[in-house]
Design a protein around this motif. Structure first.
Motif, PDB file in Angstrom:
ATOM      1  N   LEU A   1       0.797  -1.286  -0.105  1.00  0.00           N
ATOM      2  CA  LEU A   1       0.079  -0.141  -0.094  1.00  0.00           C
ATOM      3  C   LEU A   1       0.790   1.278  -0.087  1.00  0.00           C
ATOM      4  N   GLY A   2       1.852   1.419  -1.018  1.00  0.00           N
ATOM      5  CA  GLY A   2       2.930   2.567  -1.010  1.00  0.00           C
ATOM      6  C   GLY A   2       3.957   2.091  -1.902  1.00  0.00           C
ATOM      7  N   LYS A   3       4.943   2.719  -1.994  1.00  0.00           N
ATOM      8  CA  LYS A   3       6.060   2.562  -2.718  1.00  0.00           C
ATOM      9  C   LYS A   3       7.148   1.423  -1.689  1.00  0.00           C
ATOM     10  N   PRO A   4       7.779   0.518  -2.511  1.00  0.00           N
ATOM     11  CA  PRO A   4       8.514  -0.387  -1.383  1.00  0.00           C
ATOM     12  C   PRO A   4       9.841   0.402  -0.778  1.00  0.00           C
ATOM     13  N   LEU A   5      10.242   1.226  -1.659  1.00  0.00           N
ATOM     14  CA  LEU A   5      11.415   1.953  -1.095  1.00  0.00           C
ATOM     15  C   LEU A   5      10.948   2.854   0.026  1.00  0.00           C
ATOM     16  N   GLU A   6       9.943   3.031   0.257  1.00  0.00           N
ATOM     17  CA  GLU A   6       9.361   4.017   1.314  1.00  0.00           C
ATOM     18  C   GLU A   6       9.196   3.186   2.744  1.00  0.00           C
TER      19      GLU A   6
ATOM     20  N   LEU B   1      13.260  -7.184  13.017  1.00  0.00           N
ATOM     21  CA  LEU B   1      13.656  -8.521  12.763  1.00  0.00           C
ATOM     22  C   LEU B   1      13.607  -8.477  11.206  1.00  0.00           C
ATOM     23  N   LEU B   2      14.984  -8.677  10.666  1.00  0.00           N
ATOM     24  CA  LEU B   2      15.190  -8.291   8.957  1.00  0.00           C
ATOM     25  C   LEU B   2      15.040  -9.741   8.600  1.00  0.00           C
ATOM     26  N   ASP B   3      14.043 -10.092   7.917  1.00  0.00           N
ATOM     27  CA  ASP B   3      13.726 -11.299   7.168  1.00  0.00           C
ATOM     28  C   ASP B   3      14.135 -11.103   5.799  1.00  0.00           C
ATOM     29  N   LEU B   4      15.490 -11.767   5.368  1.00  0.00           N
ATOM     30  CA  LEU B   4      16.157 -11.450   4.156  1.00  0.00           C
ATOM     31  C   LEU B   4      15.438 -12.259   3.014  1.00  0.00           C
ATOM     32  N   HIS B   5      14.765 -13.326   3.358  1.00  0.00           N
ATOM     33  CA  HIS B   5      13.960 -14.181   2.456  1.00  0.00           C
ATOM     34  C   HIS B   5      12.650 -13.304   1.995  1.00  0.00           C
ATOM     35  N   ASN B   6      12.000 -12.542   2.921  1.00  0.00           N
ATOM     36  CA  ASN B   6      10.995 -11.675   2.746  1.00  0.00           C
ATOM     37  C   ASN B   6      11.299 -10.627   1.820  1.00  0.00           C
ATOM     38  N   LEU B   7      12.375 -10.060   2.127  1.00  0.00           N
ATOM     39  CA  LEU B   7      12.818  -8.941   1.427  1.00  0.00           C
ATOM     40  C   LEU B   7      13.172  -9.386  -0.175  1.00  0.00           C
ATOM     41  N   PHE B   8      13.588 -10.437  -0.210  1.00  0.00           N
ATOM     42  CA  PHE B   8      14.162 -11.120  -1.632  1.00  0.00           C
ATOM     43  C   PHE B   8      12.738 -11.466  -2.360  1.00  0.00           C
ATOM     44  N   THR B   9      11.850 -11.824  -1.779  1.00  0.00           N
ATOM     45  CA  THR B   9      10.586 -12.332  -2.262  1.00  0.00           C
ATOM     46  C   THR B   9       9.801 -10.944  -2.786  1.00  0.00           C
ATOM     47  N   ASN B  10       9.617 -10.111  -1.748  1.00  0.00           N
ATOM     48  CA  ASN B  10       9.072  -8.864  -2.290  1.00  0.00           C
ATOM     49  C   ASN B  10       9.841  -8.071  -3.367  1.00  0.00           C
ATOM     50  N   ALA B  11      11.163  -7.942  -3.424  1.00  0.00           N
ATOM     51  CA  ALA B  11      12.005  -7.588  -4.459  1.00  0.00           C
ATOM     52  C   ALA B  11      11.585  -8.395  -5.802  1.00  0.00           C
ATOM     53  N   VAL B  12      11.601  -9.474  -5.706  1.00  0.00           N
ATOM     54  CA  VAL B  12      11.177 -10.219  -7.030  1.00  0.00           C
ATOM     55  C   VAL B  12       9.637 -10.033  -7.533  1.00  0.00           C
ATOM     56  N   ASN B  13       8.983  -9.937  -6.684  1.00  0.00           N
ATOM     57  CA  ASN B  13       7.366  -9.791  -6.973  1.00  0.00           C
ATOM     58  C   ASN B  13       7.068  -8.357  -7.370  1.00  0.00           C
ATOM     59  N   LEU B  14       7.642  -7.444  -6.349  1.00  0.00           N
ATOM     60  CA  LEU B  14       7.138  -6.153  -6.652  1.00  0.00           C
ATOM     61  C   LEU B  14       8.254  -5.325  -7.387  1.00  0.00           C
ATOM     62  N   GLY B  15       9.247  -5.968  -7.820  1.00  0.00           N
ATOM     63  CA  GLY B  15      10.109  -5.231  -8.924  1.00  0.00           C
ATOM     64  C   GLY B  15      10.925  -4.196  -8.116  1.00  0.00           C
TER      65      GLY B  15
ATOM     66  N   LEU C   1      17.825  -1.901   1.388  1.00  0.00           N
ATOM     67  CA  LEU C   1      18.510  -2.027   2.590  1.00  0.00           C
ATOM     68  C   LEU C   1      19.353  -0.778   2.871  1.00  0.00           C
ATOM     69  N   GLU C   2      19.849  -0.079   1.754  1.00  0.00           N
ATOM     70  CA  GLU C   2      20.481   1.257   1.990  1.00  0.00           C
ATOM     71  C   GLU C   2      19.880   2.214   3.008  1.00  0.00           C
ATOM     72  N   ARG C   3      18.389   2.121   2.639  1.00  0.00           N
ATOM     73  CA  ARG C   3      17.604   3.075   3.157  1.00  0.00           C
ATOM     74  C   ARG C   3      17.230   2.671   4.960  1.00  0.00           C
ATOM     75  N   LEU C   4      17.692   1.568   5.175  1.00  0.00           N
ATOM     76  CA  LEU C   4      17.079   0.833   6.422  1.00  0.00           C
ATOM     77  C   LEU C   4      18.155   1.250   7.547  1.00  0.00           C
ATOM     78  N   ASP C   5      17.519   1.657   8.631  1.00  0.00           N
ATOM     79  CA  ASP C   5      18.564   1.751   9.907  1.00  0.00           C
ATOM     80  C   ASP C   5      18.885   0.306  10.575  1.00  0.00           C
ATOM     81  N   LEU C   6      20.250   0.206  10.093  1.00  0.00           N
ATOM     82  CA  LEU C   6      20.457  -1.407  10.375  1.00  0.00           C
ATOM     83  C   LEU C   6      20.866  -1.498  11.905  1.00  0.00           C
ATOM     84  N   THR C   7      21.002  -0.432  12.677  1.00  0.00           N
ATOM     85  CA  THR C   7      21.375  -0.388  14.018  1.00  0.00           C
ATOM     86  C   THR C   7      20.136  -0.939  14.709  1.00  0.00           C
ATOM     87  N   ARG C   8      18.881  -0.955  14.012  1.00  0.00           N
ATOM     88  CA  ARG C   8      17.796  -1.464  14.849  1.00  0.00           C
ATOM     89  C   ARG C   8      17.684  -3.042  14.522  1.00  0.00           C
ATOM     90  N   VAL C   9      18.310  -3.700  13.872  1.00  0.00           N
ATOM     91  CA  VAL C   9      18.196  -5.074  13.634  1.00  0.00           C
ATOM     92  C   VAL C   9      18.621  -5.903  14.574  1.00  0.00           C
TER      93      VAL C   9
END
Lengths: 124, 290
Positions: B158-163, B180-194, B201-209
């Motif tokens: 319900l919005g842009k993936p990179l937001e 909780l960073l689920d890398l398979h979910n991220l991969f799945t979304n990237a494949v399906n939503l293009g 990941l560059e936009r994500l605050d990785l200190t919260r993982v």
């Protein structure tokens, strides 16, 4: 309106869509709702139609699996007559609101619906 | 040290086949608390057989548990609070028994307007939705001090993936709330939503993982959709794909507060022949983050 009340209304639209046979027309209809803020209408517009349809399918699939897990009678009916059971399940999913994630509670809902409709499982 | 964990699933065959792996190769066990409860109608939750089985495993091995729920429905608006109160009571009961190190649920809603859709569905990325999730995490923190949410696999957004990463940041304002960073979910979304997973990941605050998930999935059947499009599924029924391993290799070293990496697998998808592969996958996780 971009308030919790608007979000509740938005949620009802999403729920209606995801338990329907095709969620895409309901998403389109929701975008005409004057009580939804532009931001929520834009959110609806962003949804991928294939992804929406797949999600609705998975909602039904999970309910189907829940029912078969909770009811050995349903499982046996499906084994005997997959086409007949699947058709009955389709009607059930369309007519009965999914209010539980519990297999045994799903079984009770299904059996009450069968009784109300006078439907009997096909015999062996 | 980053710990390496494995999921416990409510299936006796799964637990039996994987017992040596669980005892020898995993540092902790991930439990979906809802799989250890029985609930009939409006009655209170009570423990089922897997509650006892999982606790016995924990007592025997001395290994800790973490919780990854699916029933809290972090983003539900349209409900009166009774369901949530019952759910929190069951979580409190579970926490007393399992002493979870941290508790996460999926971002999204699994209950919509009282209807159990049971898979997490996406939220609009609004300040109201962020506040609703923050409130639920706050209620959960009264039971487990360290809490968080997982980036879910969604087949539409319900919005842009990179937001999404910025939306996550608006949710994770309080101390001891984590991603909780689920890398398979991220991969799945990237494949399906293009979209590009690395750009996300560059936009994500990785200190919260606090935790990373790795798993595999399969594809939908062409006849499932009128368009006959095939989409990737987050089904946890296959080996971890190389793309997800590469994401783990590049991302884990950049997460300074990472405490665990969990390998997930779905019940009903493990045969005897899969056990050596799963052992190797756990070893590969350990080599990657060790």
């Amino acid at each position: 309106m971009d308030s919790p009340e608007a979000h509740r209304r938005f949620e009802v639209w999403i729920a209606d869509a995801l338990v329907s046979r095709d969620p895409v027309p309901l998403f389109e209809k929701a975008r005409e709702d004057p009580d939804l803020a532009p931001a929520l209408k834009e959110a609806l517009a962003a949804a991928d139609p294939d992804g929406l349809r797949l999600t609705a399918l998975l909602v039904a699939k999970l309910r189907f699996e829940r029912l078969v897990r909770g009811s050995s009678n349903a499982g046996e009916w499906f084994d005997r007559d997959p086409r007949g059971f699947t058709e009955a399940f389709r009607r059930y999913h369309a007519e009965v609101v999914p209010t539980t994630s519990e297999p045994r509670a799903e079984k009770r809902l299904f059996e009450a619906w069968l009784a109300e409709r006078g439907i009997q499982a096909a015999g062996p | 040290m980053v710990l390496v964990g494995f999921t416990l699933q409510p299936e006796r065959e799964y637990c039996g086949l994987l017992e040596p792996l669980l005892v020898e190769d995993a540092d902790y066990f991930e439990v979906t608390p809802e799989t250890t409860w029985v609930r009939d109608g409006d009655e209170l939750f009570r423990p089922n057989g897997f509650w006892r089985l999982f606790r016995e495993l924990g007592e025997r091995t001395g290994k800790p548990f973490i919780a990854h729920g699916v029933g809290l429905s972090l983003g539900t608006f349209a409900e009166d609070g009774a369901r949530l109160a019952r759910c929190l009571e069951a979580i409190r009961m579970s926490q007393e028994a399992f002493r979870f190190l941290w508790y996460t649920d999926h971002l999204g809603a699994t209950v919509l307007d009282g209807r159990a859709v049971t898979i997490p569905v996406p939220l609009p990325m609004t300040s109201e939705a962020a506040a609703a999730v923050r409130d639920r995490l706050g209620a959960l923190q009264e039971i487990v001090p360290d809490v968080g949410f997982e980036n879910s696999a969604f087949y539409y957004l319900l919005g842009k993936p990179l937001e999404e990463p910025a939306f996550f940041g608006r949710i994770l304002e309080r101390p001891r709330t984590h991603l909780l960073l689920d890398l398979h979910n991220l991969f799945t979304n990237a494949v399906n939503l293009g979209f590009d997973a690395e750009a996300w990941l560059e936009r994500l605050d990785l200190t919260r993982v606090i935790e990373i998930h790795v798993s595999g999935g399969s594809a939908s059947e062409p006849e499932w959709l009128p368009s006959r499009r095939v989409m990737r599924l987050d089904s946890h029924d296959a080996p971890v794909p190389e793309e997800v391993w590469r994401l783990l290799e590049r991302t884990a070293p950049r997460c300074p507060n990472l405490r665990g990496v969990t390998l997930e697998r779905m019940e009903g998808t493990v045969g005897e022949g899969d056990v050596p592969l799963l052992r190797e996958e756990l070893a590969r996780v350990r080599r990657t983050v060790g």
